[in-house]
Motif scaffolding. Structure first.
Motif, mmCIF file in Angstrom:
data_model
loop_
_atom_site.group_PDB
_atom_site.id
_atom_site.type_symbol
_atom_site.label_atom_id
_atom_site.label_comp_id
_atom_site.label_asym_id
_atom_site.label_seq_id
_atom_site.Cartn_x
_atom_site.Cartn_y
_atom_site.Cartn_z
ATOM 1 N N TRP A 10 1.828 -63.007 146.893
ATOM 2 C CA TRP A 10 1.097 -61.873 146.334
ATOM 3 C C TRP A 10 1.075 -61.928 144.804
ATOM 4 O O TRP A 10 0.098 -61.494 144.175
ATOM 5 C CB TRP A 10 1.725 -60.547 146.795
ATOM 6 N N ALA A 11 2.143 -62.457 144.199
ATOM 7 C CA ALA A 11 2.194 -62.563 142.733
ATOM 8 C C ALA A 11 1.126 -63.529 142.229
ATOM 9 O O ALA A 11 0.500 -63.293 141.184
ATOM 10 C CB ALA A 11 3.578 -63.019 142.281
ATOM 11 N N LEU A 12 0.901 -64.611 142.984
ATOM 12 C CA LEU A 12 -0.169 -65.531 142.614
ATOM 13 C C LEU A 12 -1.532 -64.872 142.776
ATOM 14 O O LEU A 12 -2.442 -65.084 141.973
ATOM 15 C CB LEU A 12 -0.091 -66.802 143.467
ATOM 16 N N GLY A 13 -1.680 -64.056 143.826
ATOM 17 C CA GLY A 13 -2.933 -63.320 143.999
ATOM 18 C C GLY A 13 -3.198 -62.381 142.837
ATOM 19 O O GLY A 13 -4.329 -62.296 142.319
ATOM 20 N N LEU A 14 -2.163 -61.672 142.384
ATOM 21 C CA LEU A 14 -2.287 -60.777 141.227
ATOM 22 C C LEU A 14 -2.640 -61.566 139.971
ATOM 23 O O LEU A 14 -3.471 -61.129 139.165
ATOM 24 C CB LEU A 14 -0.976 -60.020 141.018
ATOM 25 N N SER A 15 -2.025 -62.727 139.814
ATOM 26 C CA SER A 15 -2.291 -63.531 138.614
ATOM 27 C C SER A 15 -3.733 -64.039 138.601
ATOM 28 O O SER A 15 -4.352 -64.141 137.533
ATOM 29 C CB SER A 15 -1.317 -64.712 138.539
ATOM 30 N N ILE A 16 -4.283 -64.354 139.787
ATOM 31 C CA ILE A 16 -5.678 -64.810 139.862
ATOM 32 C C ILE A 16 -6.622 -63.697 139.418
ATOM 33 O O ILE A 16 -7.541 -63.910 138.612
ATOM 34 C CB ILE A 16 -6.018 -65.258 141.301
ATOM 35 N N ILE A 17 -6.398 -62.487 139.934
ATOM 36 C CA ILE A 17 -7.245 -61.344 139.560
ATOM 37 C C ILE A 17 -7.148 -61.084 138.059
ATOM 38 O O ILE A 17 -8.165 -60.891 137.368
ATOM 39 C CB ILE A 17 -6.829 -60.085 140.350
ATOM 40 N N SER A 18 -5.937 -61.079 137.532
ATOM 41 C CA SER A 18 -5.725 -60.820 136.098
ATOM 42 C C SER A 18 -6.423 -61.865 135.242
ATOM 43 O O SER A 18 -7.068 -61.549 134.238
ATOM 44 C CB SER A 18 -4.220 -60.812 135.783
ATOM 45 N N THR A 19 -6.307 -63.127 135.645
ATOM 46 C CA THR A 19 -6.905 -64.208 134.869
ATOM 47 C C THR A 19 -8.423 -64.130 134.891
ATOM 48 O O THR A 19 -9.076 -64.310 133.857
ATOM 49 C CB THR A 19 -6.447 -65.576 135.410
ATOM 50 N N VAL A 20 -9.004 -63.851 136.056
ATOM 51 C CA VAL A 20 -10.464 -63.740 136.153
ATOM 52 C C VAL A 20 -10.981 -62.624 135.245
ATOM 53 O O VAL A 20 -11.958 -62.804 134.501
ATOM 54 C CB VAL A 20 -10.906 -63.479 137.614
ATOM 55 N N VAL A 21 -10.308 -61.468 135.260
ATOM 56 C CA VAL A 21 -10.748 -60.330 134.437
ATOM 57 C C VAL A 21 -10.682 -60.668 132.953
ATOM 58 O O VAL A 21 -11.645 -60.454 132.195
ATOM 59 C CB VAL A 21 -9.899 -59.077 134.744
ATOM 60 N N LEU A 22 -9.545 -61.204 132.493
ATOM 61 C CA LEU A 22 -9.377 -61.495 131.069
ATOM 62 C C LEU A 22 -10.267 -62.650 130.616
ATOM 63 O O LEU A 22 -10.837 -62.621 129.515
ATOM 64 C CB LEU A 22 -7.913 -61.813 130.771
ATOM 65 N N GLN A 23 -10.415 -63.684 131.457
ATOM 66 C CA GLN A 23 -11.268 -64.808 131.074
ATOM 67 C C GLN A 23 -12.744 -64.399 131.042
ATOM 68 O O GLN A 23 -13.508 -64.907 130.210
ATOM 69 C CB GLN A 23 -11.070 -65.973 132.039
ATOM 70 N N GLU A 24 -13.138 -63.490 131.919
ATOM 71 C CA GLU A 24 -14.532 -63.012 131.894
ATOM 72 C C GLU A 24 -14.817 -62.282 130.592
ATOM 73 O O GLU A 24 -15.887 -62.445 129.986
ATOM 74 C CB GLU A 24 -14.781 -62.087 133.092
ATOM 75 N N ILE A 25 -13.855 -61.481 130.140
ATOM 76 C CA ILE A 25 -14.035 -60.763 128.870
ATOM 77 C C ILE A 25 -14.143 -61.758 127.718
ATOM 78 O O ILE A 25 -15.015 -61.618 126.850
ATOM 79 C CB ILE A 25 -12.869 -59.784 128.626
ATOM 80 N N SER A 26 -13.281 -62.779 127.704
ATOM 81 C CA SER A 26 -13.323 -63.746 126.609
ATOM 82 C C SER A 26 -14.630 -64.534 126.629
ATOM 83 O O SER A 26 -15.227 -64.795 125.576
ATOM 84 C CB SER A 26 -12.120 -64.700 126.678
ATOM 85 N N GLY A 27 -15.109 -64.891 127.819
ATOM 86 C CA GLY A 27 -16.384 -65.594 127.923
ATOM 87 C C GLY A 27 -17.547 -64.733 127.480
ATOM 88 O O GLY A 27 -18.469 -65.189 126.795
ATOM 89 N N ARG A 28 -17.505 -63.444 127.840
ATOM 90 C CA ARG A 28 -18.575 -62.508 127.444
ATOM 91 C C ARG A 28 -18.593 -62.319 125.932
ATOM 92 O O ARG A 28 -19.659 -62.263 125.309
ATOM 93 C CB ARG A 28 -18.353 -61.181 128.175
ATOM 94 N N LEU A 29 -17.414 -62.216 125.336
ATOM 95 C CA LEU A 29 -17.338 -62.098 123.871
ATOM 96 C C LEU A 29 -17.953 -63.326 123.198
ATOM 97 O O LEU A 29 -18.689 -63.204 122.209
ATOM 98 C CB LEU A 29 -15.882 -61.935 123.435
ATOM 99 N N GLY A 30 -17.649 -64.513 123.740
ATOM 100 C CA GLY A 30 -18.188 -65.735 123.163
ATOM 101 C C GLY A 30 -19.703 -65.805 123.255
ATOM 102 O O GLY A 30 -20.385 -66.174 122.286
#
Length: 409
Positions: free
Chosen positions: A42-62
């Motif tokens: 479950w911790a890996l599942g949480l990390s996947i969700i967290s990473t997708v959200v933060l990486q999407e924001i960084s990509g959108r900013l770029g």
């Protein structure tokens, strides 16, 4: 929409997956499975969700601003003291941190290589020079020196695919109890598994990947019109990378060895399932994981260093080649001479422990500003979700800092 069109429009997401699945991730996921079975999936599942959200924001900013995160930090308005502090912190955390991690990436790659070929060790002026590390470090630097993003992407995608096949096949062939696997997605923790839980999330939610994706996204796509493609790219890549991490954990859970000091040791406990083929499967997976991270860590550090200092970020520019060369060179020095840069890694952990909640909080705040992103800013629901994830990064950061200081939490 055809498959050809779909893959043609996907971008640098696989590079991010390649970046976070390194020797450290392989080892942490393996030991999580060895020590706690499937209970931390479950911790890996949480990390996947967290990473997708933060990486999407960084990509959108770029894409919307036409700048990566290091350039946004350099060009931010406000008090000069805060700006210079931010720039200095990023330089230390990403530059110094990636140099320390490059040492581990190269060493991890060589550990996998030793399964197939033991490179000679040469005594030089009282030091033991590991020639395998030199060869692998030189190979990574040559790929970076050539400076062809498409070629790099193909190499990394190929390595990720082979790595995925190796670990997924290994996980399936261990014939796990699937009811126990699914039960592992129910959140639960205690004092014993909390450090491993934090490590699992920390190996996936990586600060330098936020900088790397914003930079690569603005280079790969033309602007905000390509945001839908960027979102598909990062979601698919991170989810697939996360599934590989889960497969590695499942392989660890099937291990029967009594002594585990590295991922390769797990192969000894899998010989009942795979026979002598076990060590080759783990060796190849570890070598592929190490190579991908050996390439992406210097690339990310080079982009950040040049962005912060206002230098050219074109991969073939002298500034990029010098920055990437320094990171690879330092990694080679520590890895090839057998030096364990404990103090350097400790400082890197401390800097990244501070940087992770700061940079994630900063990009969440920036992404909610209409004057910066206009109609592409975070909606209230997105801000709430991102805020919860920020709390996770804050806890990770605090745990990292306290661990460096030797304080239990």
């Amino acid at each position: 929409m055809s498959f050809k069109s779909f893959f043609k429009n996907l971008g640098p997401g696989p590079i991010i997956a390649a970046a976070f699945i390194g020797p450290g991730t392989v080892t942490v996921c393996t030991l999580a499975g060895v020590n706690f079975g499937f209970s931390l999936l479950w911790a890996l599942g949480l990390s996947i969700i967290s990473t997708v959200v933060l990486q999407e924001i960084s990509g959108r900013l770029g894409l919307v601003t036409g700048q990566d995160l290091s350039q946004l930090i350099r060009n931010q308005k406000g008090k000069p003291l805060f700006r210079y502090f931010s720039m200095g912190l990023v330089l230390i955390a990403i530059g110094l941190g990636n140099a320390a991690y490059e040492s581990g990436n190269i060493s991890g790659t060589n550990l996998g290589l030793q399964v197939f070929w033991a490179a000679p060790i040469v005594n030089l002026a009282g030091f033991e020079v590991l020639t395998g590390n030199l060869i692998l470090g030189a190979f990574a630097f040559i790929l970076l020196w050539i400076g062809n993003y498409k070629a790099l992407e193909r190499v990394l995608v190929g390595l990720v695919i082979f790595m995925s096949i190796a670990f997924t096949a290994a996980a399936i062939l261990t014939k796990p109890d699937w009811s126990a696997v699914f039960a592992g997605f129910l959140p639960r923790w205690n004092d014993d598994n909390l450090p491993t839980l934090v490590a699992l999330i920390g190996t996936t939610v990586v600060p330098y990947n936020l900088f790397l994706y914003a930079s690569l996204a603005k280079t790969r796509w033309s602007g905000f019109a390509d945001i839908p493609w960027m979102r598909k790219d990062i979601a698919i890549s991170i989810i697939l990378g996360g599934l590989v991490s889960m497969a590695i954990l499942m392989v660890g859970a099937a291990n029967s060895s009594s002594e585990i000091t590295s991922a390769i040791d797990v192969s000894k406990g899998l010989e009942g399932v795979f026979g002598s083929f076990a060590k080759y499967l783990m060796g190849f997976g570890l070598m592929a994981a190490g190579l991908t991270s050996s390439i992406t860590a210097p690339l990310a550090a080079g982009l950040v260093i040049c962005g912060i200092l206002g230098w050219s970020q074109e991969i073939r520019s002298s500034s990029m080649r010098a920055s990437m060369g320094i990171i690879v060179g330092l990694g080679l020095v520590f890895a090839s001479l057998g030096i364990k840069p404990v103090q350097l890694i400790t400082l890197a952990q401390l800097a990244n422990g501070i940087l992770l909640p700061l940079i994630s909080g900063w990009i969440i705040w920036i992404a909610s500003q209409k004057e910066i992103l206009g109609n592409f800013r975070n909606k209230p629901r997105q801000t709430v979700i991102a805020g919860v994830i920020w709390l996770v990064t804050l806890i990770l950061g605090l745990k990292s800092i306290l661990a460096v200081l030797g304080i239990s939490m």
